[in-house]
Design a protein around this motif. Structure first.
Motif, PDB file in Angstrom:
ATOM      1  N   LEU A 100       0.835  -1.200   0.000  1.00 59.69           N
ATOM      2  CA  LEU A 100       0.000   0.000   0.000  1.00 59.69           C
ATOM      3  C   LEU A 100       0.871   1.252   0.000  1.00 59.69           C
ATOM      4  O   LEU A 100       0.670   2.179  -0.768  1.00 59.69           O
ATOM      5  N   LEU A 151      -0.967  -6.005  -4.913  1.00 62.22           N
ATOM      6  CA  LEU A 151      -1.796  -5.516  -3.811  1.00 62.22           C
ATOM      7  C   LEU A 151      -3.185  -6.136  -3.876  1.00 62.22           C
ATOM      8  O   LEU A 151      -3.732  -6.573  -2.860  1.00 62.22           O
ATOM      9  N   SER A 173      -3.191  -9.804  -3.075  1.00 63.55           N
ATOM     10  CA  SER A 173      -3.090  -9.905  -1.625  1.00 63.55           C
ATOM     11  C   SER A 173      -4.437  -9.597  -0.968  1.00 63.55           C
ATOM     12  O   SER A 173      -4.864 -10.279  -0.027  1.00 63.55           O
ATOM     13  N   LEU A 174      -5.090  -8.608  -1.502  1.00 64.65           N
ATOM     14  CA  LEU A 174      -6.401  -8.212  -0.966  1.00 64.65           C
ATOM     15  C   LEU A 174      -7.414  -9.351  -1.115  1.00 64.65           C
ATOM     16  O   LEU A 174      -8.111  -9.721  -0.159  1.00 64.65           O
ATOM     17  N   ARG A 224     -19.397  -4.453  12.027  1.00 64.99           N
ATOM     18  CA  ARG A 224     -18.104  -3.855  11.753  1.00 64.99           C
ATOM     19  C   ARG A 224     -17.344  -4.669  10.721  1.00 64.99           C
ATOM     20  O   ARG A 224     -16.820  -4.149   9.746  1.00 64.99           O
ATOM     21  N   PHE A 245     -16.135  -2.913   2.268  1.00 64.45           N
ATOM     22  CA  PHE A 245     -15.189  -1.910   1.776  1.00 64.45           C
ATOM     23  C   PHE A 245     -14.116  -2.558   0.912  1.00 64.45           C
ATOM     24  O   PHE A 245     -13.858  -2.137  -0.221  1.00 64.45           O
ATOM     25  N   HIS A 246     -13.499  -3.611   1.429  1.00 66.22           N
ATOM     26  CA  HIS A 246     -12.395  -4.217   0.683  1.00 66.22           C
ATOM     27  C   HIS A 246     -12.878  -4.902  -0.594  1.00 66.22           C
ATOM     28  O   HIS A 246     -12.206  -4.841  -1.625  1.00 66.22           O
ATOM     29  N   LEU A 273     -13.314  -2.341  -3.242  1.00 68.20           N
ATOM     30  CA  LEU A 273     -12.066  -1.920  -3.895  1.00 68.20           C
ATOM     31  C   LEU A 273     -11.787  -2.835  -5.083  1.00 68.20           C
ATOM     32  O   LEU A 273     -11.346  -2.393  -6.139  1.00 68.20           O
ATOM     33  N   LEU A 305     -17.090   1.562   4.551  1.00 71.12           N
ATOM     34  CA  LEU A 305     -16.159   2.281   5.422  1.00 71.12           C
ATOM     35  C   LEU A 305     -16.887   2.912   6.593  1.00 71.12           C
ATOM     36  O   LEU A 305     -16.456   2.817   7.751  1.00 71.12           O
ATOM     37  N   SER A 350     -18.006   0.252   9.003  1.00 72.26           N
ATOM     38  CA  SER A 350     -16.958  -0.379   9.810  1.00 72.26           C
ATOM     39  C   SER A 350     -16.316   0.612  10.779  1.00 72.26           C
ATOM     40  O   SER A 350     -15.964   0.251  11.889  1.00 72.26           O
ATOM     41  N   LEU A 351     -16.190   1.866  10.375  1.00 75.24           N
ATOM     42  CA  LEU A 351     -15.510   2.797  11.282  1.00 75.24           C
ATOM     43  C   LEU A 351     -16.416   3.256  12.417  1.00 75.24           C
ATOM     44  O   LEU A 351     -15.941   3.652  13.476  1.00 75.24           O
ATOM     45  N   TRP A 371      -4.703   9.636   0.218  1.00 81.38           N
ATOM     46  CA  TRP A 371      -5.677   8.614   0.591  1.00 81.38           C
ATOM     47  C   TRP A 371      -4.969   7.319   0.982  1.00 81.38           C
ATOM     48  O   TRP A 371      -5.254   6.716   2.014  1.00 81.38           O
ATOM     49  N   ALA A 422      -4.891   5.448   4.534  1.00 77.73           N
ATOM     50  CA  ALA A 422      -5.318   4.047   4.628  1.00 77.73           C
ATOM     51  C   ALA A 422      -4.220   3.236   5.296  1.00 77.73           C
ATOM     52  O   ALA A 422      -4.485   2.386   6.157  1.00 77.73           O
ATOM     53  N   HIS A 462      -4.560   1.091   8.706  1.00 76.32           N
ATOM     54  CA  HIS A 462      -4.130  -0.309   8.767  1.00 76.32           C
ATOM     55  C   HIS A 462      -3.098  -0.522   9.836  1.00 76.32           C
ATOM     56  O   HIS A 462      -3.158  -1.474  10.591  1.00 76.32           O
ATOM     57  N   VAL A 466      -4.940  -0.386  13.131  1.00 77.00           N
ATOM     58  CA  VAL A 466      -5.971  -1.374  13.442  1.00 77.00           C
ATOM     59  C   VAL A 466      -5.460  -2.793  13.301  1.00 77.00           C
ATOM     60  O   VAL A 466      -5.760  -3.652  14.122  1.00 77.00           O
TER      61      VAL A 466
HETATM   62  C1  HEM Z   1      -3.910  -5.560   0.205  1.00 76.75           C
HETATM   63  C2  HEM Z   1      -4.616  -6.165   0.926  1.00 76.75           C
HETATM   64  C3  HEM Z   1      -5.430  -5.676   2.085  1.00 76.75           C
HETATM   65  C4  HEM Z   1      -5.682  -6.438   3.151  1.00 76.75           C
HETATM   66  C5  HEM Z   1      -5.197  -7.838   3.349  1.00 76.75           C
HETATM   67  C6  HEM Z   1      -6.465  -5.664   4.050  1.00 76.75           C
HETATM   68  C7  HEM Z   1      -6.932  -6.137   5.264  1.00 76.75           C
HETATM   69  C8  HEM Z   1      -7.571  -5.374   6.197  1.00 76.75           C
HETATM   70  C9  HEM Z   1      -7.984  -5.858   7.449  1.00 76.75           C
HETATM   71  C10 HEM Z   1      -7.782  -7.263   7.953  1.00 76.75           C
HETATM   72  C11 HEM Z   1      -8.570  -4.843   8.114  1.00 76.75           C
HETATM   73  C12 HEM Z   1      -9.092  -5.076   9.492  1.00 76.75           C
HETATM   74  C13 HEM Z   1     -10.016  -4.146  10.127  1.00 76.75           C
HETATM   75  C14 HEM Z   1     -10.522  -4.591  11.441  1.00 76.75           C
HETATM   76  O1  HEM Z   1     -10.031  -5.578  11.991  1.00 76.75           O
HETATM   77  O2  HEM Z   1     -11.433  -3.941  11.898  1.00 76.75           O
HETATM   78  C15 HEM Z   1      -8.527  -3.699   7.264  1.00 76.75           C
HETATM   79  C16 HEM Z   1      -9.028  -2.444   7.544  1.00 76.75           C
HETATM   80  C17 HEM Z   1      -8.982  -1.365   6.676  1.00 76.75           C
HETATM   81  N1  HEM Z   1      -8.414  -1.360   5.408  1.00 76.75           N
HETATM   82 FE1  HEM Z   1      -7.564  -2.906   4.486  1.00 76.75          FE
HETATM   83  N2  HEM Z   1      -6.679  -4.444   3.518  1.00 76.75           N
HETATM   84  C18 HEM Z   1      -6.051  -4.410   2.311  1.00 76.75           C
HETATM   85  C19 HEM Z   1      -6.016  -3.352   1.425  1.00 76.75           C
HETATM   86  C20 HEM Z   1      -6.556  -2.113   1.685  1.00 76.75           C
HETATM   87  C21 HEM Z   1      -6.521  -1.031   0.783  1.00 76.75           C
HETATM   88  C22 HEM Z   1      -5.933  -1.049  -0.628  1.00 76.75           C
HETATM   89  C23 HEM Z   1      -7.128   0.005   1.416  1.00 76.75           C
HETATM   90  C24 HEM Z   1      -7.376   1.386   0.900  1.00 76.75           C
HETATM   91  C25 HEM Z   1      -6.537   2.143   0.449  1.00 76.75           C
HETATM   92  C26 HEM Z   1      -7.514  -0.425   2.711  1.00 76.75           C
HETATM   93  C27 HEM Z   1      -8.141   0.364   3.672  1.00 76.75           C
HETATM   94  C28 HEM Z   1      -8.553  -0.086   4.903  1.00 76.75           C
HETATM   95  C29 HEM Z   1      -9.234   0.720   5.847  1.00 76.75           C
HETATM   96  C30 HEM Z   1      -9.595   2.190   5.657  1.00 76.75           C
HETATM   97  C31 HEM Z   1      -9.511  -0.082   6.958  1.00 76.75           C
HETATM   98  C32 HEM Z   1     -10.289   0.323   8.187  1.00 76.75           C
HETATM   99  C33 HEM Z   1      -9.456   0.556   9.339  1.00 76.75           C
HETATM  100  C34 HEM Z   1     -10.311   0.677  10.562  1.00 76.75           C
HETATM  101  O3  HEM Z   1     -11.177  -0.201  10.772  1.00 76.75           O
HETATM  102  O4  HEM Z   1     -10.085   1.616  11.311  1.00 76.75           O
HETATM  103  N3  HEM Z   1      -7.174  -1.726   2.839  1.00 76.75           N
HETATM  104  N4  HEM Z   1      -7.904  -4.063   6.082  1.00 76.75           N
END
Ligand code: HEM
Lengths: 495, 298
Positions: free
Chosen positions: A33, A91, A94-95, A168, A175-176, A179, A444, A447-448, B247, B251, B255, B258
């Motif tokens: 990222l 990315l 992985s996502l 949440r 959200f994911h 994307l 988003l 979850s937030l 952005w 993010a 991450h 969290v």
């Molecule tokens: C590449 C693989 C990605 C994985 C494996 C991944 C995984 C995760 C996981 C596991 C959470 C956990 C939230 C929780 O436990 O509440 C999370 C939250 C989040 N991710 Fe990702 N994510 C990925 C990519 C992205 C991308 C590309 C973005 C945006 C640019 C993004 C933005 C966010 C945001 C904004 C949260 C919320 C954080 C929060 O709850 O405060 N993620 N992600």
């Protein structure tokens, strides 16, 4: 023998499995990222071919070796470069690798009850003990309170385990997944899209076939025969300007459109922010300018040309330049022209336009004779005169109606027309990207702003309560206080 | 009032704001500076805020007044041009200053953060000062491409996000500062009013978690607008690129917090880094950059 083969097999599979686990780990995702952000930077610092090709040429003119190396590193094409693509593809793999399994886990967890109450509540956050006179009443009160606060309950013998905030994870997954949807939309657009431009004089008809375009580009998999069969006539174009500053305030293009060709024409108005839409195809009003109308006669007085020629605007007041070419005369004749919608003169600038509307039109011409070079095979711009094999024979400023006799014939400035530049874009992925974006925001927000927490209540000689807030989100203490107050309130009532 | 009178009125209101925020700044400075007390018999200096509480309250009153006058200035500016007041960089700046003070007053009401008054009044003063001297443009109507409700949504979301990002950066910077102080020993008295490290850490996270969706929305509204004006919803124009970088940076911050569990210093640095990408976009790309977004009018 078989043994070693086997171990190699396991080795390869093991390696792949290891690589997959690495790729889908949170740390890798985080690094990718950040890398994506860093990789986007050079494209904003160096000119990009798709946006400013002239500036890229400038780099090549200034320092060819350096520019050549920058080009090999794709610094003029950052967002289509293999290294940029590699980062975002990794990315998103992985996502997907992380989010899909989580989605299934989450779907399975939805119907389930919260986990059992742990033995030692005193190890949990916000552990507190409240004196209780009537265990059964307190138990009932706690149950009601938790129910009212929208917890899911698991009632056990003498204890309650409660959880809330499943949404949440739902929001987070939404959200994911969105994307991924956005990326799919972007990919569809670039693989199956089309983009073309055409310049049209007011009064002209445009038929949507590839040959009608000035420029047209297709996505990798877009077949050519798929254009929407419409024909469009520009019937009127009106531009409004601020009388003090000369800034444009409104453009309105009135068109008459047949879709399909031959059907009854419909009157449609196109504005700058209001394109004409057919499914995923849109027709945009992109630019406008003037085409001066001239009549050219040969020595005998016979008309050899009569019509508008598109000139390109050079400044905000629409001083426009262009070339009028007449290959049918001998010798061939060409004019380099400047059209001034509102002509004005001063010592420093010579003739120039002081307002974008046509109030005092003037056409400045320099006439050339010789060979236009149209047959040489190398394509040339219709807006420029190639004077390599030509000789200048005179210059003249014409007001509306004036005629200039240049020896080989004459040219009369008879009027002007507006032209518009239409951009026609087909992007079948746009809707996916838009829906992806909408769901991303919703996910988003969910979850937030959802708080995920667990609360346990155990009733024995006293009441014991404790909680757990996932991700350390604040507010748990206050909630436990509220619960405690509700429970100790019960004691007072019983007194 | 006609357009020209409204624009003039708005300019006068901006000058009034400069004066008001200057008073607020002085009051907050006095609040900190005059609370210094030489402790008898020791070489040490202490701060006692009870002595300067009145100065602090004057500062707060001035911040509220300044916010209201600025609100009037921004509104009349918009009315004079018959549109939302963010067509060029002058207007971005005054509206940005408005959201910055608004975000501060919100934080003040909710979290009792009066100590932020000093940096916020200074930042507002600098923003308004550069706006009216360097960036000033006469009030004009918009070119056709800018006439869209999506523009209004896009820019207002971006400006509000920007204001909150800046406050989050101030909080994170304070965290690092306090952290450095606490390394050397207990906090001096003047810093006693500043919340604990843990609250600062939480506060910057909550601010960002709150505006991240808004910033996402700002980018999407911009893309929708670009689609209707230019025929392309994303073109990697420098301004878009940096909005995207910001952005991604936030993010990554979310991450890191969290999912990887970053807290404290590392999180604060990441927060400041992400905020700087926003500032860079605002200052550098607006003034020196190229592309379709350069409406700054400079
Ligand atoms: C590449 C693989 C990605 C994985 C494996 C991944 C995984 C995760 C996981 C596991 C959470 C956990 C939230 C929780 O436990 O509440 C999370 C939250 C989040 N991710 Fe990702 N994510 C990925 C990519 C992205 C991308 C590309 C973005 C945006 C640019 C993004 C933005 C966010 C945001 C904004 C949260 C919320 C954080 C929060 O709850 O405060 N993620 N992600």
């Amino acid at each position: 023998m078989t043994n070693t083969e086997n171990s190699i097999d396991i080795g390869v599979v093991g390696l792949l499995r290891w690589a997959w686990r690495q790729l889908t780990s949170m740390r890798t995702a985080l690094i990718l990222l950040m890398l994506l952000g860093v990789a986007a930077i050079p494209g904003s610092l160096f000119p990009q071919r798709s946006q400013e090709p002239q500036k890229v040429d400038q780099y090549f003119a200034n320092d060819p070796t350096l520019a050549h190396w920058m080009d090999r590193l794709r610094l003029f094409n950052v967002y289509a470069s293999p290294w940029f693509s590699a980062i975002y593809l990794l990315l998103f793999i992985s996502l997907i690798g992380c989010v899909l399994p989580r989605t299934f886990t989450h779907l399975r967890a939805i119907g389930k009850k919260p986990p059992l109450t742990p033995k030692n509540l005193d190890r949990m956050e916000g552990h507190r003990i409240i004196a209780s006179a009537d265990a059964a009443a307190s138990f009932e009160l706690a149950r009601k309170w938790l129910k009212k606060n929208r917890y899911r309950l698991r009632i056990q013998d003498g204890s309650i385990s409660a959880e809330k905030g499943y949404l949440r994870e739902t929001g987070n997954l939404m959200f994911h997944l969105s994307l991924i949807l956005i990326l799919v939309g972007v990919a569809l657009g670039s693989l199956f899209g089309m983009k073309g431009e055409t310049i049209l004089n007011v009064g002209d008809r445009f038929i949507n076939t590839p040959t009608s375009y000035d420029t047209i580009t297709y996505g990798k998999f877009q077949g050519q025969g798929t254009l929407i069969p419409f024909a469009l006539t520009a019937t009127d174009f009106a531009a409004k300007y601020d009388p003090i500053t000369g800034q444009p305030t409104d453009y309105t293009l009135t068109t008459s459109v047949e879709n399909p060709i031959g059907s009854t024409p419909k009157k449609i108005i196109i504005k700058v922010n209001k394109p004409l839409t057919y499914g995923s195809t849109k027709i945009y009003l992109q630019a406008n300018g003037y085409s001066p109308i001239v009549t050219i006669r040969d020595k005998t007085g016979a008309v050899v040309f009569n019509g508008p020629t598109i000139f390109l605007p050079q400044d905000a007041d629409l001083t426009s330049v262009g070339a009028i070419k007449e290959p049918d005369m001998t010798p061939q004749i060409g004019f380099i022209g400047t059209f001034l919608p509102t002509a004005q003169m001063n010592m420093k600038r010579g003739g120039f336009s002081s307002y974008p509307e046509v109030l005092n039109p003037e056409l400045l011409l320099s006439a050339w004779k010789g060979n236009l070079g149209l047959d040489s095979g190398t394509p040339q711009s219709v807006y420029q005169l190639n004077t390599a094999a030509m000789k200048e024979i005179g210059i003249k400023a014409l007001l509306l109606g004036d005629t200039y006799n240049f020896g080989e014939g004459s040219i009369t400035f008879t009027g002007w027309k507006s032209w518009v530049n239409l951009q026609i874009v087909e992007d079948p992925g746009k809707m996916y990207a838009l829906f992806g974006a909408i769901f991303a925001i919703l996910g988003l927000l969910i979850s937030l702003f959802t708080r995920q927490r667990r609360i346990w209540v155990r009733v024995g000689s006293d009441i014991e309560i404790a909680g757990l807030a996932k991700n350390g989100i604040p507010g748990l203490d206050k909630e436990l206080d509220d619960l405690a107050r509700a429970l100790s309130g019960s004691k007072e009532e019983q007194k | 009032m006609n357009s020209i009178q409204l624009a003039t009125f708005s300019n006068h209101a901006i000058y009034a704001c400069l004066a008001i925020f200057a008073v607020a700044f002085v009051a907050h400075t006095i609040e900190v500076a005059w609370s210094v007390r030489n402790v008898e018999g020791q070489a040490k200096t202490e701060f006692e805020f009870t002595r300067t509480d009145r100065a602090g309250r004057i500062g707060t009153a001035m911040m509220i007044l300044g916010f209201l006058v600025l609100l009037v200035a921004v509104t009349t500016r918009g009315m004079s041009a018959h549109r939302v007041p963010w067509g060029n960089m002058y207007e971005f700046s005054i509206t940005g200053a408005l959201t910055l003070t608004g975000a501060y007053l919100f934080a003040l009401a909710k979290y009792k953060l009066r100590w932020l008054g000093l940096p916020v009044s200074l930042a507002t003063l600098l923003t308004l000062g550069t706006a009216i001297t360097v960036l000033y443009r006469p009030s004009e109507q918009l070119v056709p491409a800018l006439k869209s409700p999506w523009l209004a949504l896009h820019v207002s979301a971006a400006i509000i996000s920007g204001g909150v990002f800046l406050v989050a950066n101030l909080v994170a910077a304070t965290y690092l500062w306090m952290d450095a102080i606490e390394k050397k020993g207990p906090r001096p008295t003047w810093a006693a009013k500043i919340p604990s490290l843990e609250s600062l850490d939480q506060l910057s996270y909550r601010l960002i978690a709150f505006v991240f969706p808004l910033w996402t929305f700002a980018i999407i509204a911009g893309a929708i607008w670009a689609e209707s004006a230019w025929g392309k919803y994303w073109g990697w124009d420098p301004k878009e690129t940096w909005a995207f970088i910001t952005w991604v940076a936030y993010a990554a911050y979310l991450h890191a917090r969290v999912t990887v569990g970053w807290r404290g210093k590392r999180a604060a640095w990441l927060c400041i880094f992400a905020g700087s990408t926003f500032l860079f976009n605002y200052i550098y790309i607006n003034i020196w950059g190229t592309g379709l977004h350069t409406y700054s009018g400079l």
